[in-house]
Design an enzyme around this catalytic site. Structure first.
Site, PDB file in Angstrom:
ATOM      1  N   ARG A   2     -29.088  28.379 -14.555  1.00 14.47           N
ATOM      2  CA  ARG A   2     -28.883  28.379 -16.008  1.00 14.47           C
ATOM      3  C   ARG A   2     -28.338  29.713 -16.495  1.00 14.47           C
ATOM      4  O   ARG A   2     -28.091  29.885 -17.690  1.00 14.47           O
ATOM      5  CB  ARG A   2     -30.213  28.069 -16.721  1.00 14.47           C
ATOM      6  CG  ARG A   2     -30.748  26.679 -16.410  1.00 14.47           C
ATOM      7  CD  ARG A   2     -32.032  26.403 -17.148  1.00 14.47           C
ATOM      8  NE  ARG A   2     -32.607  25.125 -16.746  1.00 14.47           N
ATOM      9  CZ  ARG A   2     -33.748  24.643 -17.218  1.00 14.47           C
ATOM     10  NH1 ARG A   2     -34.429  25.339 -18.114  1.00 14.47           N
ATOM     11  NH2 ARG A   2     -34.214  23.490 -16.795  1.00 14.47           N
ATOM     12  N   THR A  50     -31.438  23.147 -11.285  1.00 12.04           N
ATOM     13  CA  THR A  50     -30.383  22.825 -12.259  1.00 12.04           C
ATOM     14  C   THR A  50     -29.007  22.856 -11.596  1.00 12.04           C
ATOM     15  O   THR A  50     -28.033  23.384 -12.143  1.00 12.04           O
ATOM     16  CB  THR A  50     -30.412  23.787 -13.470  1.00 12.04           C
ATOM     17  OG1 THR A  50     -31.775  24.061 -13.836  1.00 12.04           O
ATOM     18  CG2 THR A  50     -29.733  23.149 -14.680  1.00 12.04           C
ATOM     19  N   LYS A  70     -37.339  14.002  -7.811  1.00 11.14           N
ATOM     20  CA  LYS A  70     -37.972  14.737  -8.910  1.00 11.14           C
ATOM     21  C   LYS A  70     -38.111  13.789 -10.108  1.00 11.14           C
ATOM     22  O   LYS A  70     -37.126  13.189 -10.529  1.00 11.14           O
ATOM     23  CB  LYS A  70     -37.083  15.931  -9.262  1.00 11.14           C
ATOM     24  CG  LYS A  70     -37.423  16.660 -10.559  1.00 11.14           C
ATOM     25  CD  LYS A  70     -36.397  17.777 -10.767  1.00 11.14           C
ATOM     26  CE  LYS A  70     -36.566  18.456 -12.106  1.00 11.14           C
ATOM     27  NZ  LYS A  70     -35.603  19.556 -12.283  1.00 11.14           N
ATOM     28  N   GLU A 114     -38.265  28.004  -7.665  1.00 15.83           N
ATOM     29  CA  GLU A 114     -37.011  27.323  -8.012  1.00 15.83           C
ATOM     30  C   GLU A 114     -36.245  28.205  -8.987  1.00 15.83           C
ATOM     31  O   GLU A 114     -36.658  28.378 -10.136  1.00 15.83           O
ATOM     32  CB  GLU A 114     -37.289  25.962  -8.651  1.00 15.83           C
ATOM     33  CG  GLU A 114     -36.028  25.241  -9.124  1.00 15.83           C
ATOM     34  CD  GLU A 114     -36.311  23.973  -9.920  1.00 15.83           C
ATOM     35  OE1 GLU A 114     -35.446  23.599 -10.737  1.00 15.83           O
ATOM     36  OE2 GLU A 114     -37.390  23.376  -9.728  1.00 15.83           O
TER      37      GLU A 114
END
Length: 214
Positions: free
Chosen positions: A45, A69, A129, A41
């Site tokens: 960011r 994210t 999640k 993943e």
């Protein structure tokens, strides 16, 4: 979606990775693959995220590369254009989920409460999640959720490490766990792929032990 769920389950752990330099994506992915984990993943960011996803997806097509994210439809679109096979977010953003569902992109939004889980279910999702896992109750929370939500699978992320990964994976409603401990920024920055490889191999053994009876 079945092959996607299978890929996540086979990995057991999806390394959560922050990359400041996209040139390190391929050697990092190679270390994970060699260690036995074919998933990653890459979090949005840093400005390097999209390029990192593109390089990793192109060089190692056998890797199940996810974009993490993801906070907007624009990021989701960019991630998929770069080769991401799934979209993961810290919260449940209706616009992102609806875009992914409409475009048949696997999406795993973050949920921390039963209300959020039902919100995700109302949009047609069956896997979400659990985030931040340890903060919202961890394994105890998953056990409590299993009763009313038997049809929902979880990918708990946040506070998971070698100390508790086996207990998480032993839960019947856990498909895989997200883990940032596998690829710490210090090892990525120094290019310590051997350390990441070693950590990955150790993690794979823990996954096997946790699922030995299955």
């Amino acid at each position: 979606m079945e092959h996607v769920e299978q890929a996540l389950r086979m990995a057991g752990v999806v390394p959560v990775i922050k990359l400041d330099d996209e040139m390190k994506a391929v050697p990092l992915g190679s270390a994970l693959l060699e260690g036995g984990i074919a998933a990653a993943e890459i979090t949005f960011r840093t400005p390097a995220a999209a390029k990192a996803i593109e390089k990793l997806s192109s060089a190692l097509p056998e890797m199940f590369v996810c974009a993490g994210t993801v906070l907007s439809v624009e990021q989701a679109m960019l991630a998929v254009d770069c080769g991401a096979k799934a979209v993961i977010s810290p919260g449940t953003n209706r616009e992102v989920v609806e875009w992914c569902v409409k475009n048949k992109v696997p999406v795993y939004p973050g949920c921390a409460t039963p209300t959020e889980i039902e919100y995700a279910m109302s949009m047609g999702l069956t896997t979400v999640k659990l985030f931040p896992a340890e903060v919202v109750g961890g394994v105890k929370m998953l056990k409590a959720l299993y009763g009313p939500y038997r049809g929902v699978k979880f990918m708990p992320t946040g506070g998971i490490s070698t100390k508790n990964i086996k207990e998480y994976l032993a839960q019947p409603n856990v498909i895989a766990c997200g883990g940032s401990w596998l690829c710490p920024e210090s090892d990525i920055e120094s290019g310590n792929w051997k350390k990441i490889l070693q950590r990955t191999k150790e993690c794979v053994e823990l996954v096997k032990e946790a699922r030995k009876g299955e």
